[in-house]
Structures are given as structure tokens and as C-alpha cells.
Design an enzyme around this catalytic site. Structure first.
Site, PDB file in Angstrom:
ATOM      1  N   GLY A  47     -36.445  73.675 -44.323  1.00  0.00           N
ATOM      2  CA  GLY A  47     -35.408  73.459 -45.323  1.00  0.00           C
ATOM      3  C   GLY A  47     -35.332  74.742 -46.125  1.00  0.00           C
ATOM      4  N   GLU A  48     -35.419  74.632 -47.407  1.00  0.00           N
ATOM      5  CA  GLU A  48     -35.439  75.818 -48.267  1.00  0.00           C
ATOM      6  C   GLU A  48     -36.679  75.706 -49.146  1.00  0.00           C
ATOM      7  OE1 GLU A  48     -33.268  78.264 -47.759  1.00  0.00           O
ATOM      8  OE2 GLU A  48     -34.494  79.378 -49.183  1.00  0.00           O
ATOM      9  N   SER A  49     -37.619  76.645 -48.959  1.00  0.00           N
ATOM     10  CA  SER A  49     -38.920  76.480 -49.630  1.00  0.00           C
ATOM     11  C   SER A  49     -38.795  76.414 -51.149  1.00  0.00           C
ATOM     12  CB  SER A  49     -39.888  77.584 -49.206  1.00  0.00           C
ATOM     13  OG  SER A  49     -39.334  78.857 -49.426  1.00  0.00           O
ATOM     14  N   CYS A  79     -41.625  76.001 -40.687  1.00  0.00           N
ATOM     15  CA  CYS A  79     -40.633  76.875 -41.304  1.00  0.00           C
ATOM     16  C   CYS A  79     -40.826  76.923 -42.836  1.00  0.00           C
ATOM     17  CB  CYS A  79     -39.232  76.445 -40.876  1.00  0.00           C
ATOM     18  SG  CYS A  79     -38.068  77.807 -40.980  1.00  0.00           S
ATOM     19  N   ARG A 106     -40.686  85.762 -45.794  1.00  0.00           N
ATOM     20  CA  ARG A 106     -39.540  84.852 -45.680  1.00  0.00           C
ATOM     21  C   ARG A 106     -38.374  85.542 -44.975  1.00  0.00           C
ATOM     22  NH1 ARG A 106     -37.765  82.600 -51.201  1.00  0.00           N
ATOM     23  NH2 ARG A 106     -36.530  81.239 -49.880  1.00  0.00           N
ATOM     24  N   ILE A 134     -34.650  79.191 -37.335  1.00  0.00           N
ATOM     25  CA  ILE A 134     -33.503  79.204 -38.257  1.00  0.00           C
ATOM     26  C   ILE A 134     -33.923  79.879 -39.562  1.00  0.00           C
ATOM     27  CG2 ILE A 134     -31.794  77.809 -39.500  1.00  0.00           C
ATOM     28  CD1 ILE A 134     -32.386  75.540 -37.426  1.00  0.00           C
ATOM     29  N   ARG A 135     -33.346  81.019 -39.853  1.00  0.00           N
ATOM     30  CA  ARG A 135     -33.741  81.802 -41.034  1.00  0.00           C
ATOM     31  C   ARG A 135     -35.259  81.748 -41.216  1.00  0.00           C
ATOM     32  NH1 ARG A 135     -32.289  79.354 -45.183  1.00  0.00           N
ATOM     33  NH2 ARG A 135     -31.351  77.589 -44.178  1.00  0.00           N
ATOM     34  N   HIS A 170     -38.728  75.286 -35.542  1.00  0.00           N
ATOM     35  CA  HIS A 170     -38.431  73.869 -35.798  1.00  0.00           C
ATOM     36  C   HIS A 170     -38.805  73.005 -34.594  1.00  0.00           C
ATOM     37  CE1 HIS A 170     -36.061  73.926 -39.606  1.00  0.00           C
ATOM     38  NE2 HIS A 170     -36.006  75.219 -39.308  1.00  0.00           N
ATOM     39  N   GLU A 172     -39.038  69.970 -34.327  1.00  0.00           N
ATOM     40  CA  GLU A 172     -38.419  68.639 -34.375  1.00  0.00           C
ATOM     41  C   GLU A 172     -36.990  68.653 -33.823  1.00  0.00           C
ATOM     42  OE1 GLU A 172     -38.581  70.780 -36.688  1.00  0.00           O
ATOM     43  OE2 GLU A 172     -36.910  70.629 -38.101  1.00  0.00           O
TER      44      GLU A 172
END
Ligand code: GLN
Length: 196
Positions: A47-49, A79, A106, A134-135, A170, A172
Site C-alpha cells: 500500500g503506502e507505508s 512491499c 523506498r 509496484i513502486r 506482491h 498476493e
């Protein structure tokens, strides 16, 4: 029955539930710190840490998750989850849980490579593993106790330190559940040890 909790504050937590269930274990979405008492292992999703950290603080999760890990219960960070586990974040004074001896960078693969897929060999876990980035962050350095499980273009993208597991990608988002299954196995083993 082994129950795996997936931290459900932000990010790809529903997909993790599906992946855990595909391995035959039970999965629950964890939204309250009290639920940590009902699970045997915890996945912190991508997600976004910075957002996940803000919500961790809002719902008072930081110290309870740290204690969960200190009891010897397994935690898997994927991630953004990897960033949350790290003891050092390059270019930042911020550290979140800080339980795993890894230094991370990051968004490390650059803007041109926002997302991509790669075939990885994950030591002791899987060969030809289809990893979705992803990023993604990567791991710049690991401590003596941390084992490197996979690299991509010379950069560390998966590592394990005892009952802590982390990956840049990821696991999942595909139907390849081998890394999730590895975590479930870590949780089953820790359950036996912790019951002694
Ligand atoms: N770039 C995100 C971060 O720094 C991580 C991306 C992800 O989890 N897919 O938190």
C-alpha cells in the site's frame, strides 16, 4: 487450525486473505489491536507505508504489533509492509516497527519502472516465481542474522530473519501461493515452538 491475520488498515489486504486461504489456512482481516490475541501470524500488506503508519498510530497498533513480534509470533511484510518492518529507511529519519535488521530504499526501481514483473528464484521456497513489483522498495543491506532469499538485478528483494519475512513484491496478486505457503509454514512451526 492456524489463523493468519492480515492488517487491514490500507492496501492490498483482501488479496492476501485469498492467498492465505488458498494455502489451506484461515485468514482474518485485523482492524483492531485486540484481534492480535486471536491470530498466530500477521501479514502487513503493500500500500503506502506513510499512510499505513498514520493509521497504525491512529488505531494504536505500533507497540502491540512490535510486542506480537517480540513474543516470537511471525510477521510477513510485503512491499510497504517490508518498509514498516525495517530498522532503517534510506534518506529518512523515520523508522516504523524497526523489528527487522534491514536497510530499505523506498520506490527504489525508479519512475520508469513503476511496476513490472520478474521471474525470481526464492531460496528454499520457489524457483521461477512470478513476482509483481509496484513502486517497490528494495533492501540495500541486511544484518548478520538476516538471510537473503531473493535478488533481482543485484538488489535484495526478499529476506528472512528468524520469524520475520519480508519481500519487495506482491505475492498476493498472482495465483502462485508458494511464498504465502512458506509463511504459513513458518507460523505453524512457531506455534509448535511457542506451545512448548
Ligand atoms: N511505494 C510504497 C511505499 O513507499 C510501497 C508500494 C507498495 O506497497 N506497492 O510505501
Amino acid at each position: 487450525m492456524t489463523t493468519i491475520g492480515v492488517l487491514g488498515l490500507q492496501g492490498a489486504f483482501r488479496e492476501h486473505v485469498r492467498s492465505v486461504e488458498a494455502t489451506g489456512a484461515e485468514a482474518v482481516v485485523v482492524k483492531k489491536k485486540e484481534q492480535l490475541d486471536e491470530i498466530d501470524g500477521l501479514i502487513i500488506p503493500g500500500g503506502e507505508s506513510t499512510t499505513i503508519r498514520r493509521l497504525i498510530d491512529k488505531y494504536d497498533f505500533l507497540e502491540p504489533i512490535r510486542q506480537f513480534g517480540l513474543q516470537g509470533k511471525p510477521i510477513f511484510g510485503t512491499c510497504a509492509g517490508l518498509i514498516l518492518l525495517a530498522s532503517e529507511i534510506d534518506g529518512s529519519y523515520d523508522v516504523h516497527l524497526g523489528v527487522m535488521d534491514i536497510k530499505v530504499r523506498r520506490n527504489a526501481f525508479g519512475r520508469q519502472r513503476e511496476s513490472f514483473e520478474a521471474d525470481l528464484d526464492i531460496k528454499g521456497v520457489a524457483e521461477g516465481y512470478n513476482a509483481v513489483f509496484i513502486r517497490a522498495p528494495y533492501i540495500e543491506g541486511v544484518g548478520e542474522e538476516t538471510e537473503v532469499l531473493a535478488t533481482y538485478n543485484g538488489h535484495i528483494v526478499a529476506a528472512q530473519q528468524g520469524h520475520y519475512l519480508a519481500c519487495s513484491f506482491h505475492p498476493e496478486l498472482t495465483d502462485d501461493h508458494r511464498l504465502t505457503a512458506h509463511f504459513v509454514q513458518m507460523v505453524e512451526e512457531s506455534k509448535k515452538t511457542l506451545a512448548l
